[in-house]
Write a protein that holds these residues in place. Sequence first.
Motif, short mmCIF file in Angstrom:
data_model
loop_
_atom_site.label_atom_id
_atom_site.label_comp_id
_atom_site.label_asym_id
_atom_site.label_seq_id
_atom_site.Cartn_x
_atom_site.Cartn_y
_atom_site.Cartn_z
N VAL A 1 1.92 7.33 7.06
CA VAL A 1 1.12 7.78 8.21
C VAL A 1 1.93 8.77 9.05
N LEU B 1 6.73 7.02 13.97
CA LEU B 1 6.20 6.26 12.83
C LEU B 1 7.21 6.21 11.68
N CYS C 1 4.65 7.33 -0.82
CA CYS C 1 4.37 6.19 0.06
C CYS C 1 3.07 5.50 -0.31
N TRP D 1 4.40 -2.37 3.88
CA TRP D 1 3.95 -1.85 5.17
C TRP D 1 4.89 -0.78 5.71
N LEU E 1 11.05 -1.50 9.23
CA LEU E 1 10.35 -2.73 8.88
C LEU E 1 11.10 -3.58 7.85
N ARG F 1 3.88 2.41 3.96
CA ARG F 1 2.59 2.90 4.46
C ARG F 1 2.74 3.48 5.87
N THR F 2 3.56 2.85 6.70
CA THR F 2 3.79 3.39 8.05
C THR F 2 4.48 4.74 7.98
N GLY G 1 8.58 2.73 10.39
CA GLY G 1 8.36 2.35 9.00
C GLY G 1 9.66 2.06 8.26
#
Length: 397
Positions: free
Chosen positions: A179, A224, A158, A172, A231, A175-176, A228
Amino acid sequence: MNIFTFVVAVLLWITVAWRAAKVWRKGQDRSLWWAFFGLAVMMTLRMPPGRALDQWTGVTDLSYLLKHLIGGVLASAALLAFLRKVSGASDGPRTKRRRIVFACATALAMSILFFAKLQPYETLSIFADPVARYVFLAYTLLFLGYLTASLLGGMRVCWRWGRNSSGPALSWGLRTIGVGLAAGVAYAVVRAATITTRMHGDGLFPGAVDDYISTALLMAALVLIVAGSSLPMLSLLHSWWTKRHALLRLRPLWRDLTQATPSVRLHAPRGAVTEHLNPLNVHDRLYRRGVEIRDAALALNNYASLALRKRAQQHAEARGLFGTQAAIAAEACWLAAARHAKLRGAAPGSSVEHRPAGGGRDLRSEISALTQLSDAYHSDLVRDFTDSEDRLMEPPA
């Protein structure tokens, strides 16, 4: 946490059902679907259905084993496979086989430990047996170790590919998810520390605080990861909505121009309600609509003389427009006048070179130009021009 667990489980099952129609019907990659399916099963088994399964099968804490095998081993392996594929990381057959063997070996070892020594104890009673609690510790550390290794691998994918992805939504999204995977690693660390310290004490924190912390980290990781992975789909939904809005916005211009030139229509026109309610093939319909508008303008070209075009340009400039705005307004004026002339039965004039005032090489710029043309076509400026042209065509009293 029970209500929150229920909400997260419902969201996961909705995601599973939503993605199933796409991946199973079209034969696409199903690794992400398997990941969400495993997570949905895991969350379901944390609730009363898990206890019902134990009672129905007669196997104490079978739901405990299944939620780890399906929601831990299967889901994390499938999620890692999905992340590596969507990021563009290439895996050879040997790497794929190694990951499959590693997952299967972990699941087999967990099952052997579970059925060999952790039965018939319930989870909370295992700590009373000196041997069973160390077997339980080995089982837990084996599971959490595999989970941590998989999540760390997913995090590397990621963070590495999130910076180099093809679009902001995917960037994004990765990245989400990263996390969320980090929260999953924190959950595994806290859970491992809790179980280890409970071997000879009360855990990391007094009471059930450590359980609340690990559960909160698990829920955060799931939310999350779901967010993610959604998105990129939200980006596609936004694109669909934008194209649908443009399709409906161009309908009045398309209807007026093709009414005078019905031969340019590929299909018979549908009613406005039908078109509003039809969500399918928006891209293709929008592309076809743009083509038919341009074809209709080309067909009306011979009904707009050079003198008419000059009057249209002067009319636009007299309203304070200049440059591209004046050119688009002038094109809208002579198109409207040419349409009126054709519908009145006027004979076409000599051929005039047709150069659209705007347009582009891709669909986005072309639709933007046609939208500006449509707005001008339905403005007071064009209505005033067509009224003046109609008066010119009226026979003298």
